[in-house]
Design a protein around this motif. Structure first.
Motif, mmCIF file in Angstrom:
data_model
loop_
_atom_site.group_PDB
_atom_site.id
_atom_site.type_symbol
_atom_site.label_atom_id
_atom_site.label_comp_id
_atom_site.label_asym_id
_atom_site.label_seq_id
_atom_site.Cartn_x
_atom_site.Cartn_y
_atom_site.Cartn_z
ATOM 1 N N UNK A 169 0.825 -1.213 0.000
ATOM 2 C CA UNK A 169 0.000 0.000 0.000
ATOM 3 C C UNK A 169 0.858 1.261 0.000
ATOM 4 N N UNK A 170 1.888 1.289 0.852
ATOM 5 C CA UNK A 170 2.709 2.512 0.926
ATOM 6 C C UNK A 170 3.439 2.759 -0.390
ATOM 7 N N UNK A 171 3.935 1.697 -1.042
ATOM 8 C CA UNK A 171 4.662 1.892 -2.305
ATOM 9 C C UNK A 171 3.728 2.393 -3.408
ATOM 10 N N UNK A 172 2.476 1.941 -3.402
ATOM 11 C CA UNK A 172 1.508 2.436 -4.393
ATOM 12 C C UNK A 172 1.186 3.910 -4.151
ATOM 13 N N UNK A 173 0.991 4.274 -2.883
ATOM 14 C CA UNK A 173 0.671 5.669 -2.556
ATOM 15 C C UNK A 173 1.854 6.582 -2.882
ATOM 16 N N UNK A 174 3.075 6.140 -2.529
ATOM 17 C CA UNK A 174 4.263 6.959 -2.802
ATOM 18 C C UNK A 174 4.453 7.136 -4.308
ATOM 19 N N UNK A 175 4.258 6.066 -5.090
ATOM 20 C CA UNK A 175 4.401 6.172 -6.552
ATOM 21 C C UNK A 175 3.393 7.171 -7.122
ATOM 22 N N UNK A 176 2.151 7.111 -6.623
ATOM 23 C CA UNK A 176 1.117 8.048 -7.082
ATOM 24 C C UNK A 176 1.453 9.476 -6.652
ATOM 25 N N UNK A 177 1.957 9.634 -5.426
ATOM 26 C CA UNK A 177 2.336 10.965 -4.927
ATOM 27 C C UNK A 177 3.468 11.552 -5.763
ATOM 28 N N UNK A 178 4.422 10.716 -6.168
ATOM 29 C CA UNK A 178 5.513 11.188 -7.024
ATOM 30 C C UNK A 178 4.961 11.759 -8.331
ATOM 31 N N UNK A 179 3.991 11.051 -8.912
ATOM 32 C CA UNK A 179 3.399 11.535 -10.165
ATOM 33 C C UNK A 179 2.719 12.884 -9.948
ATOM 34 N N UNK A 180 2.042 13.023 -8.789
ATOM 35 C CA UNK A 180 1.388 14.297 -8.467
ATOM 36 C C UNK A 180 2.408 15.422 -8.295
ATOM 37 N N UNK A 181 3.642 15.067 -7.939
ATOM 38 C CA UNK A 181 4.717 16.056 -7.767
ATOM 39 C C UNK A 181 5.548 16.210 -9.043
ATOM 40 N N UNK A 182 5.078 15.643 -10.138
ATOM 41 C CA UNK A 182 5.756 15.833 -11.415
ATOM 42 C C UNK A 182 6.890 14.870 -11.703
ATOM 43 N N UNK A 183 6.998 13.792 -10.912
ATOM 44 C CA UNK A 183 8.039 12.788 -11.158
ATOM 45 C C UNK A 183 7.472 11.662 -12.011
ATOM 46 N N UNK A 184 8.243 11.189 -12.955
ATOM 47 C CA UNK A 184 7.807 10.106 -13.844
ATOM 48 C C UNK A 184 8.059 8.772 -13.142
ATOM 49 N N UNK A 185 7.176 8.402 -12.217
ATOM 50 C CA UNK A 185 7.387 7.218 -11.379
ATOM 51 C C UNK A 185 6.643 6.007 -11.929
ATOM 52 N N UNK A 186 7.063 4.840 -11.497
ATOM 53 C CA UNK A 186 6.390 3.594 -11.876
ATOM 54 C C UNK A 186 6.386 2.664 -10.679
ATOM 55 N N UNK A 187 5.207 2.227 -10.253
ATOM 56 C CA UNK A 187 5.141 1.277 -9.145
ATOM 57 C C UNK A 187 5.562 -0.102 -9.630
#
Length: 457
Positions: free
Chosen positions: A127-145
C-alpha cells in the motif's frame, strides 16, 4: 544509479511523503530507485488484526482493517487532490477488499499460519509503495510502481525467508532496469518477496533495509541511501547519552557489529549484499536532508579514537550449562548447540570454562523448553534482565591495555560475562539491564570526550 530507501517514519503521513518526493526530485540526475517501508506502525497493526482473526475475533480484525483503510485513504487524498485521488481510490479500495476477505478466511478457519501471516503483513509495503508512486506523479516525477514480489525471489521459509540472489538479480534486470533506462523512478516496497511459485513471503522485521541493499547490489548501484529520522549512526544512543555525536564514516565490519548488538539505525543484514559489491551505504535523515549523514564503506579512514561507538542490546538472558568434569568430552559443545538449533534460538555471546558453558540469548518464550532439553545433558539455570554492551572500533586490535582502561571505568558495575577475540574490532560484556545507562555514560565520557574530526561530526 542509486537506491534510496525510506523507512516508516519517512512515509508516515502526507507531509512526510511530500518531503520524500522533494528529496527524490533533487536526485533525479543520479537515476534513483526508491524502496519504501510500510507507513509507521502499520505492520504492527496488520499483525494485530491477523492475530485477532486467527483467534476467531473477526469483528476486531475488521475494525482494525477499516481504521487502517481510513488512514491510507486520508493520506492519499491529501497527497493527490480530488481528480487524481478519484482515479486512485478504486485501486486502493480493491486492495482493502482483498485484505478483508483474507481476514474473514483466517477467522473462519481459526488458525493463523506463517504463510497467511506473511500475506497479511505484506499489505503495509504494498500500500505505501503504491501511494508513494502516485504521490511522485502528483509532484511531477515520472514514477512507476513495481510490485517487489515480482522481483525479490525467496525460499518458502515464511516470516523469515531467505532471498535467492541469482533469480532476484535476473528479475531486477528484466523488470526494473528498463524503467531506469527510460528515465522513470521505480518505486518498490521493502521487506516483501515471493517464492518461485509466486507465494508471498517476507524477509523479517526491519527487512526493508535488506531489500534496498539486495536491489542495489543486483542493479550495481553507485550507492545505497538509507533514509531514516536521525542524522546517521551515532557514537551511542542519544536517549542514554545526550552528548552522543554523529559518526561521519565507518567500516562495513564496524557497522555490522553495531547493528547486531543493538544499534537500531541499521538492519544487521543490510550491509551483506553491499559488502560483496563494495557499494557504499549512507545513513541519512529525511527530516534534515542537508545533513551529510554517515557513510559506511569497505575501508574507513584511520581513527585517532580507540573506539567508534558503543551499542547496548537489552532483554538478554544468560543460560548457564554446568556439567561434571567427565561429561565435558568430545561432542559436548556440539550437543549444546544442537539443542539451541532445535529450538531456533540464536546465541550472541559464549564463554566457556573446564566444567561449564555460559551463553546469552534474546529473551523469548522458548527458553524454558530449551532449558528442559539441555537438562538432559547437564545442570542448567537461566537468568533474564541482562544486557550486552558492545564497544566497537578498528583500533581495539592494536591498542595495548585497552581492556584494562574499559573495565577500570566500570569498576562499580557488575560484569557477568566478557568476550573479546572472536572479533578483532569489538569488546563485548554482559551486565544487568538496569546498569546500561550508567555504564554507557561512563564509557562515553571516558573515550569520546575528544573526537577525531575526520571521523566524527
Amino acid at each position: 544509479m542509486i537506491v534510496m530507501k525510506f523507512g516508516g517514519t519517512s512515509v508516515q503521513d502526507s507531509k512526510a511523503i511530500s518531503r520524500v518526493a522533494s528529496i527524490v526530485k533533487e536526485r533525479m540526475a543520479q537515476r534513483p530507485v526508491v524502496v519504501v517501508s510500510a507507513m509507521a506502525k502499520v505492520t504492527d497493526q496488520l499483525l494485530a488484526m491477523a492475530r485477532a482473526a486467527g483467534a476467531g475475533d473477526r469483528k476486531t480484525a475488521l475494525k482494525l482493517c477499516r481504521g487502517l483503510q481510513e488512514r491510507h485513504y486520508e493520506t492519499a487524498g491529501e497527497l493527490l487532490g480530488t481528480a487524481l485521488f478519484t482515479e486512485f481510490h478504486s485501486e486502493l479500495g480493491g486492495d482493502f477488499e482483498l485484505l478483508e476477505e483474507l481476514l474473514r478466511g483466517i477467522a473462519a478457519v481459526g488458525e493463523l499460519t506463517p504463510r497467511t501471516t506473511d500475506h497479511v503483513a505484506a499489505y503495509g509495503e504494498m500500500l505505501s509503495s503504491k501511494i508513494v508512486a502516485a504521490a511522485f506523479r502528483a509532484h511531477g516525477l515520472n514514477s512507476a510502481h513495481v510490485d517487489s514480489r515480482e522481483c525479490l525471489v525467496t525460499d518458502s521459509a515464511h516470516t523469515k525467508a531467505t532471498p535467492l540472489f541469482e533469480e532476484t538479480n535476473e528479475r531486477l534486470r528484466s523488470k526494473v532496469k528498463p524503467l531506469i533506462d527510460e528515465g522513470r523512478v521505480p518505486v518498490m516496497g521493502g521487506f516483501i518477496g515471493a517464492t518461485k511459485a509466486g507465494v508471498t513471503t517476507t524477509i523479517g522485521r526491519g527487512g526493508s533495509d535488506y531489500s534496498a541493499a539486495i536491489f542495489g547490489a543486483g542493479l550495481n548501484a553507485e550507492r545505497i541511501d538509507i533514509w531514516t529520522d536521525v542524522d546517521g549512526m551515532m557514537t551511542t544512543d542519544p536517549n542514554i547519552c545526550p552528548d552522543a555525536r554523529r559518526i561521519r564514516v565507518i567500516s562495513f565490519e564496524e557497522a555490522a557489529e553495531l547493528a547486531y548488538f543493538g544499534a537500531k539505525v541499521l538492519h544487521p543484514a543490510t550491509v551483506l549484499p553491499a559488502v560483496q559489491k563494495n557499494i557504499p551505504v549512507y545513513i541519512l535523515n529525511s527530516r534534515n536532508p542537508g545533513c551529510e549523514g554517515t557513510r559506511i564503506t569497505a575501508k574507513a579512514p584511520r581513527c585517532k579514537n580507540p573506539f567508534k561507538a558503543i551499542a547496548a542490546k537489552k532483554r538478554i538472558t544468560i543460560v548457564d550449562v554446568a556439567a561434571p568434569r567427565m561429561l565435558l568430552a568430545h561432542g559436548f559443545l556440539k550437543a549444546i548447540f544442537e539443542a539451541f538449533d532445535r529450538h531456533k534460538i540464536p546465541v550472541d555471546v559464549v564463554s566457556t570454562s573446564e566444567v561449564s558453558v555460559s551463553l546469552t540469548v534474546d529473551s523469548n518464550e522458548s527458553i524454558p523448553a530449551l532449558a528442559a532439553d539441555l537438562a538432559k545433558l547437564a545442570d542448567v539455570k537461566y537468568e533474564g534482565r541482562k544486557a550486552i554492551v558492545c564497544i566497537v572500533g578498528e583500533n581495539v586490535r592494536n591498542t595495548p591495555g585497552i581492556a584494562g582502561r574499559v573495565f577500570t571505568e566500570l569498576k562499580d558495575v557488575n560484569i557477568r560475562m566478557i568476550s573479546q577475540g572472536a572479533s578483532e574490532i569489538n569488546m563485548t560484556f554482559v551486565i544487568e539491564e538496569d546498569s546500561v545507562p550508567h555504564a554507557v555514560r561512563q564509557l562515553h565520557q571516558a573515550f569520546f570526550s575528544e573526537l577525531d574530526p575526520e571521523v566524527f561530526a
